[in-house]
Design an enzyme around this catalytic site. Structure first.
Site, mmCIF file in Angstrom:
data_model
loop_
_atom_site.group_PDB
_atom_site.id
_atom_site.type_symbol
_atom_site.label_atom_id
_atom_site.label_comp_id
_atom_site.label_asym_id
_atom_site.label_seq_id
_atom_site.Cartn_x
_atom_site.Cartn_y
_atom_site.Cartn_z
ATOM 1 N N CYS A 164 -7.974 61.355 10.730
ATOM 2 C CA CYS A 164 -7.858 60.527 11.935
ATOM 3 C C CYS A 164 -6.540 59.767 12.042
ATOM 4 O O CYS A 164 -6.255 59.170 13.082
ATOM 5 C CB CYS A 164 -9.026 59.559 11.992
ATOM 6 S SG CYS A 164 -10.595 60.405 11.838
ATOM 7 N N HIS A 303 -7.920 50.498 15.087
ATOM 8 C CA HIS A 303 -8.498 51.817 14.866
ATOM 9 C C HIS A 303 -9.899 51.821 15.482
ATOM 10 O O HIS A 303 -10.267 52.762 16.168
ATOM 11 C CB HIS A 303 -8.534 52.136 13.367
ATOM 12 C CG HIS A 303 -8.948 53.537 13.074
ATOM 13 N ND1 HIS A 303 -8.283 54.615 13.578
ATOM 14 C CD2 HIS A 303 -9.990 54.034 12.344
ATOM 15 C CE1 HIS A 303 -8.885 55.733 13.159
ATOM 16 N NE2 HIS A 303 -9.919 55.406 12.418
ATOM 17 N N HIS A 340 -12.918 59.007 20.193
ATOM 18 C CA HIS A 340 -12.097 59.141 18.989
ATOM 19 C C HIS A 340 -11.434 60.518 19.010
ATOM 20 O O HIS A 340 -12.095 61.535 18.799
ATOM 21 C CB HIS A 340 -12.960 58.965 17.748
ATOM 22 C CG HIS A 340 -12.160 58.782 16.489
ATOM 23 N ND1 HIS A 340 -10.836 59.165 16.388
ATOM 24 C CD2 HIS A 340 -12.489 58.241 15.287
ATOM 25 C CE1 HIS A 340 -10.396 58.890 15.160
ATOM 26 N NE2 HIS A 340 -11.371 58.321 14.480
ATOM 27 N N PHE A 400 -10.750 59.148 7.322
ATOM 28 C CA PHE A 400 -11.478 59.738 6.210
ATOM 29 C C PHE A 400 -10.434 60.360 5.291
ATOM 30 O O PHE A 400 -9.428 60.900 5.760
ATOM 31 C CB PHE A 400 -12.417 60.842 6.704
ATOM 32 C CG PHE A 400 -13.669 60.325 7.362
ATOM 33 C CD1 PHE A 400 -14.015 58.989 7.319
ATOM 34 C CD2 PHE A 400 -14.520 61.205 8.024
ATOM 35 C CE1 PHE A 400 -15.176 58.519 7.924
ATOM 36 C CE2 PHE A 400 -15.688 60.741 8.631
ATOM 37 C CZ PHE A 400 -16.012 59.406 8.578
#
Lengths: 415, 81
Positions: A164, A303, A340, A400
């Site tokens: 991400c 984020h 996202h 992640f």
């Protein structure tokens, strides 16, 4: 003491669930519109997760039939965003030293759609051969390479994949290439197109996707709200043009913003669980790179995924770096509206930051209806703010795997 | 039955949106405006339509007629009884 060359942002382009140009995108953000909705796919009804933030883009308006057939959706998005960005920068490729011009792009799952199609043929339809373009469409570096080919960019051609944070890393590394003299002009950004049957099933299994809001599916992503239940997958791309400041000035470019700081770090904690230390360390590194004190930052694009763990960890990390100042800095998660975008998230949110600086406006965190004691900052709940004064802004991207990347930008017309 | 030439003209004109008049027997790939990678895509489409398998080593195409001959030959060799 800063060293190296200054880096100007002179172009931007976007393909997003909130529209396919930066004006439409940012106006939608400021108005609190949601790009999240029911998945418009032939498999949606079979899914536990029936929502996502999808792009509307007709490839045949942008590519010939044969071009479109040989480009994965992720490359189509990136190429459309890159074209917009080059046009908005007014770049004349013939006038550039192309050996000092390159591209850094981020993507998480790259040509996921092409792989999904290939596997369907093999395992579902029992076919024994695949389309000749399968490798070239699915490979992680396809989007960057197609853009570099289009413009004849013979400098660095690099693809970053750190989940991400991929495109924040790509923009940061492109900035470093210019700052430290390895390139003069860089296209930088990210692209993601993972709303495929296989990818969504994989995300479902991870149990991080938001529960669909019973009353309004477009309100399912609720970052920093006590009733948040996870993230909503999105797709799209954003590409910016970064240039050596003096060269940009010399050619009379309109400077949208200055990229002044980049920091990256690794959590080293857990493959999915974020750490306060890792996130805080990236923010500290970006501030140090920009040679700025914490009180210079007037807005943070978080984020803010909407997962329980990310949002409270990020809140704690912001407090770790900004101390009591944290309570006075507007922090918003635009993922509440565009979802996202994974490998494209950092780039899309960096464009949101550039537009925030240009318009001196702050986009909200939507669907924040129930305060969470562990998320107690000014999250700009449910309404954007205009007429504010923003000199420096920060964009956070975490991931992640642990790679955090933080960018700091300054308004372009201030100096 | 559609001839191999008719089939290939249809595949190429639809895929690349070109004028069928370009597809004369001695037209080179350059004349047609496609490259060797595109030829693999055309062969793949013909394989799918005709349920044949063209061996890797046989795809050596200089002009359009080579492609017609190749597909015609493999089609005859692999014809189902």
């Amino acid at each position: 003491m800063r060293h190296g060359r200054r880096v100007a942002v002179t172009g931007q382009g976007i393909v997003s669930p909130l529209g396919n140009d930066t004006d439409t995108f940012f106006s939608a953000l400021l108005a609190g519109k949601s790009g999240i909705g029911r998945l418009r796919t032939d498999f949606a009804e079979a899914m536990d997760c029936k929502i996502g933030a999808q792009v509307s883009l007709d490839p045949l308006l942008h590519f010939s039939k044969s071009e479109a057939a040989s480009l994965d959706r992720v490359s189509q998005f990136a190429m459309v965003a890159a074209r917009q960005s080059v046009a908005s920068a007014g770049l004349d490729m013939a006038a550039l030293n192309l050996s000092r011009t390159g591209i850094c792009l981020g993507t998480g799952m790259a040509g996921a759609g092409s792989l999904d199609d290939a596997y369907k043929r093999l395992y579902r339809d029992n076919a024994n051969r695949l389309k000749p373009f399968t490798v070239l469409m699915a490979m992680t570096s396809a989007a960057a390479s197609q853009i570099a080919l289009t413009y004849g960019l013979s400098g660095p051609n690099l693809t970053y994949s750190t989940a991400c944070s991929s495109s924040a890393v790509a923009i940061g590394e492109a900035y470093r290439l210019i700052r430290h003299g390895y390139a003069d002009t860089m296209l930088a950004g990210g692209s993601e197109a993972l709303l495929t049957y296989g990818s969504i099933r994989a995300w479902e299994a991870l149990r991080t996707l938001a529960r669909e809001d019973a009353d309004d599916c477009t309100a399912s992503c609720k970052p920093f709200s006590a009733d948040r239940s996870g993230l909503v997958l999105g797709e799209g791309s954003a590409v910016v043009v970064l240039e050596d400041w003096d060269l940009a000035r010399a050619r009379g470019a309109h400077i949208l913003a200055e990229l002044v700081g980049y920091g990256s770090s690794n959590d080293c904690a857990h493959i999915t669980q974020p750490s306060v230390e890792g996130q805080a360390s990236a923010m500290a590194a970006a501030l140090a790179d920009a040679d700025l004190p914490p009180d210079a930052i007037a807005y943070i694009n978080a984020h803010g995924t909407g997962t329980k763990l990310n949002d409270r960890t990020e809140t704690a990390a912001i407090k770790r770096i900004f101390g009591d100042l944290a309570y006075g800095i507007p922090v918003s998660s635009t993922k509440s509206m565009h979802g996202h975008l994974m490998g494209a998230a950092g780039a899309v949110e960096f464009v949101a930051c550039i537009e925030a600086l240009r318009r001196q406006s702050i986009p909200p965190t939507m669907h924040l209806s129930r305060p969470d004691p562990e998320c107690d900052l000014d999250f700009v709940p449910n309404a954007g703010r205009t007429g504010v004064t923003l000199e420096y802004v920060m964009s956070n991207a975490f991931a992640f795997g642990g790679t955090s990347a933080v960018l700091v930008a300054r308004r372009g017309d201030a100096h | 039955m559609t001839t191999s030439k008719e089939l290939l003209i249809r595949i190429i004109t639809e895929k690349f949106e070109i004028d069928p008049q370009v597809l004369v027997p001695q037209a080179t790939l350059e004349d047609i405006g496609i490259d060797s990678l595109d030829i693999f895509d055309v062969v793949f489409a013909a394989e799918e339509e005709l349920d044949i398998k063209v061996p890797n080593d046989d795809v050596k195409i200089a002009v359009f007629q080579d492609l017609v001959d190749l597909i015609e030959r493999v089609r005859t060799e692999q014809a189902k009884p």
